[in-house]
Design a protein around this motif. Sequence first.
Motif, short mmCIF file in Angstrom:
data_model
loop_
_atom_site.label_atom_id
_atom_site.label_comp_id
_atom_site.label_asym_id
_atom_site.label_seq_id
_atom_site.Cartn_x
_atom_site.Cartn_y
_atom_site.Cartn_z
N TRP A 148 6.81 86.55 75.64
CA TRP A 148 5.77 86.57 74.58
C TRP A 148 6.11 87.65 73.54
CZ3 TRP A 148 5.11 82.36 76.44
CH2 TRP A 148 4.43 82.02 77.60
N LYS A 149 6.56 88.80 74.02
CA LYS A 149 6.93 89.88 73.09
C LYS A 149 8.12 89.46 72.24
CE LYS A 149 8.07 94.82 72.98
NZ LYS A 149 8.30 96.03 73.81
N GLU A 150 9.09 88.81 72.87
CA GLU A 150 10.31 88.41 72.19
C GLU A 150 10.03 87.42 71.06
OE1 GLU A 150 14.61 88.83 72.22
OE2 GLU A 150 13.08 89.84 73.40
N THR B 294 0.97 86.91 70.62
CA THR B 294 0.04 88.00 70.93
C THR B 294 -1.30 87.51 71.46
OG1 THR B 294 -0.72 88.00 68.62
CG2 THR B 294 1.06 89.53 69.20
N GLY C 198 6.99 87.02 69.62
CA GLY C 198 5.88 87.47 68.79
C GLY C 198 4.55 86.84 69.12
N VAL D 188 5.74 87.92 80.12
CA VAL D 188 5.22 88.88 79.12
C VAL D 188 6.33 89.29 78.15
CG1 VAL D 188 4.26 91.19 78.80
CG2 VAL D 188 3.35 89.70 80.59
N ALA D 189 7.53 89.51 78.69
CA ALA D 189 8.67 89.86 77.84
C ALA D 189 9.00 88.74 76.87
CB ALA D 189 9.89 90.19 78.70
#
Length: 438
Positions: A157-159, A163, A161, A154-155
């Motif tokens: 995917w956030k890193e 979504t 971008g 999940v981190a």
Amino acid sequence: MAEKLAAVKGMNDILPPDSARWEWLEEKVRSLMGRYAYRNIRTPILEHTQLFVRGIGEVTDIVEKEMYSFADRSDKYGDNDQLTLRPENTASLVRAVNEHNMLYEGGKRLYYMGPMFRRERPQRGRYRQFHQIGAEALGFAGAETDAELILLAVALWKEIGLTDWRLEINSLGQPEERARHRAELIAHLENHADLLDEEAQRRLHSNPLRILDTKNPAMKAVVESAPRLIDFLGSQSLAHFEALKAILDANSVPWSVNHRLVRGLDYYNLTVFEFVTDRLGAQGTICAGGRYDYLVEQIGGKPAPAVGWALGVERVLELIKEQGTVVPMPVPDAYAVIPDAAALPLVMKTLQALREAGVSVQMHAAATSAGMGSMKSQFKKADSSGARFALIFGQAELDAGQVAVKPLRDGKADAAQAQLLQPLDDISSWAQVLRSGS
């Protein structure tokens, strides 16, 4: 003229500027893995075939149909053997952990990046040489490690971008629980044998769990009415699953239970999970993982718990492109314009000093033996390079021990950003300007 050769079907060249996207993703992964205390491991691309027969399963499509395997043609060194280009990396990683006794002093958190090989029909985001990034934690039995790996993904995917994903989870319980479910599942499927397709008929007794993962819409009703594995789980397996959910909830990670999410091999147990997208058609899984507490022993090591995931690099990059995520492309800080080739010794000495000071510099080089080319053509190449500055090594500037620095980007027309002369004997005093762009 010799025949023009092409790459093997399904094995692609990765060219600039696309290669910059790969480097960008790899750098993000390295940085993130370090923050989670995962350490890099690199295993051979070529392994003994038997490793994958034991590590993936003899009745799987990968082993039966998709592996690139061959006999070692030379017995000069006494290693006449069946070898295989790795179709995945978990078995290789576990083999390395066993071979080097890496768990002797306790658990290990490891990650890898690299190419894998499967002989299958090339399609969007899926090729015969494809690339995976994986994270594996060995020697840790708790649900908190399963959760940590999910949070790591999940981190990431956030890193980067990303979504448009959803997380699906399930529990496979333990082998004895699956054995009871397996018997009930086979009985259910046998009662509907006339509705099973050829693939399901083949797997009915060898790998019935995989039938639950079918994409055949004609079998949807049979699969949905099949007995659910979760109903056969004991209290410890259920507690492990509930602990995982609680940690995900505490970290605001959305999830859904997918009772059809399974793994067909006996060494998988407890948690399984997949990150899925609807943007890539039928090939919607971008990252898959789970717990495999029995694989370490199956490949020849002492029993040890393990859990991990792998993501498909091509699919992730395709999804990033679909979403319109802007990936920064590398450009040089400066481009060296060189009117006279006679100045090259001094110019190249200067450029080396700039590079040692951390400045990225692209040097104009002659395309033919006729000379360096006109100033106009050199400035055109400087502009197309994306560099923020042009370094003009004119004879008058060099005679004065200087170089002209001309802005090429934002503000290049401003009076304050006009061409400046900088000393060649004190590069450190102005190298920072080239690095920062101001």
